[in-house]
Design an enzyme around this catalytic site. Sequence first.
Site, mmCIF file in Angstrom:
data_model
loop_
_atom_site.group_PDB
_atom_site.id
_atom_site.type_symbol
_atom_site.label_atom_id
_atom_site.label_comp_id
_atom_site.label_asym_id
_atom_site.label_seq_id
_atom_site.Cartn_x
_atom_site.Cartn_y
_atom_site.Cartn_z
ATOM 1 N N GLY A 180 0.816 -1.213 0.000
ATOM 2 C CA GLY A 180 0.000 0.000 0.000
ATOM 3 C C GLY A 180 0.843 1.253 0.000
ATOM 4 N N ASN A 181 0.219 2.387 0.246
ATOM 5 C CA ASN A 181 0.962 3.651 0.316
ATOM 6 C C ASN A 181 0.359 4.532 1.407
ATOM 7 O OD1 ASN A 181 -1.140 5.444 -0.949
ATOM 8 N ND2 ASN A 181 -0.833 3.975 -2.608
ATOM 9 N N ARG A 182 0.967 5.708 1.606
ATOM 10 C CA ARG A 182 0.609 6.529 2.758
ATOM 11 C C ARG A 182 -0.556 7.490 2.508
ATOM 12 N NH1 ARG A 182 4.877 6.744 6.514
ATOM 13 N NH2 ARG A 182 6.816 5.902 5.702
#
Length: 419
Positions: free
Chosen positions: A216-218
């Site tokens: 995933g990412n932030r």
Amino acid sequence: MRIVLGVGGGIAAYKVASLLRLFAEAGHTVTVVPTAAALRFVGAPTWEALSGQPVQTDVWTDVHRVQHVRIGQEADLVVIAPATADLLARAAHGLADDLLTNTLLTARCPVVMAPAMHTEMWEHPATQANVATLRERGVDVVDPASGRLTGKDTGPGRLPEPAELYAACLPYLDGTPQPAHGRDAATQPAQDLAGVRVVISAGGTREPLDPVRFLGNRSSGKQGYALAAVAARRGASVRLISANVTLRPPPEVEVVPVGSALELKHSVDGAAASADVVIMAAAVADFRPAEVADAKIKKTHDPADPDAAPVITLVRNPDILAGLVQDRGERGTPLIVGFAAETGDATGSVLELGRQKLARKGCDLLVVNEVGVDKTFGQDDNTVHILERDGGDAITVGPAPKEEIAAAILDRVAWHLTT
Ligand code: CTP
């Protein structure tokens, strides 16, 4: 005119002293009815001195004059500011547990309410339902302004400035009551996106590895949600395709939850066919695991080598934004807005990389923001550069709250739609 100024128990009560002054200077007779909580913020002597009238808050004083009925009956206009979440709820439900709510039940004149509270309270479905009920009954509920709130937080929920509140009351002060939509533009966002169908992607995709893990990412989704909220307030019909966002959805927005990049693509492509504008604010994973394990990947997956780390093979995800540009072909619609998350590197500055990306993707507008561990992702304030496909200087906005950035982006969108 006889104005009843009801003051709710919020910190913004201090601004209402200036509103009272504006009414008094214009020659109106103002009876101030603060709630008990309001008097904890601004005391009775202030209201009495500025209005030249005695101030009451409970129904047990001057009972022989039947104040709880008389004040409302005699009013030409009732203005409530700040209307707290509690006061909106009591008014919507017809409670009469203090002088102000009694006054609201007995008043037959126009009523203007100016809510002020923290964003979460304003956006809570209970508050929104109460506002909708009051509006249905003809109460003119002024939208709160957006900006700095009591603490360090920012967002919609601020009491508009006294001059704006005064402007919101003007239609009722000259004796020709008008419906809420006839109000001065200063208090109502311009409806420059009325009827425009806007699709916004927000958040960050999650690419599953196994039933419990993902890449995933932030991205928090705050910028996409701010765009959706502002577009809806400006009259657009908004579909928000939301990838793994935990924020409360903005009012009047249709939310479509998605998980992975492929799910996001499916929903965006489906919605884009009938959209006037697509804004790709989501952070989309460029790659996904080639295989998704059916069962949880165990620490020891090779009995011959218990310490061996698994190798994860990735495959490219489709570029959703570039696909949208390609699919619309010669049609020219929808208008497509991309985002570019850039850190800058040895090959170019944030802005240079942004211009290259705009050329590569072929969208109409590209919003470039600088990202890093503590920049942009999850923050409330942001700085962006808006680049146009047809060239020209970048428009730099910020550092500013994400709602302000959203408004600047939508200004450019509105401009493109009308030219
Ligand atoms: N985007 C997309 N599909 C992808 C990757 C990105 O639609 N598979 C969109 C994002 O929503 C954003 C824009 O493309 O609007 C740019 O995203 P960004 O991650 O900055 O660019 P990339 O194309 O992934 O380029 P790079 O990672 O090389 O900077």
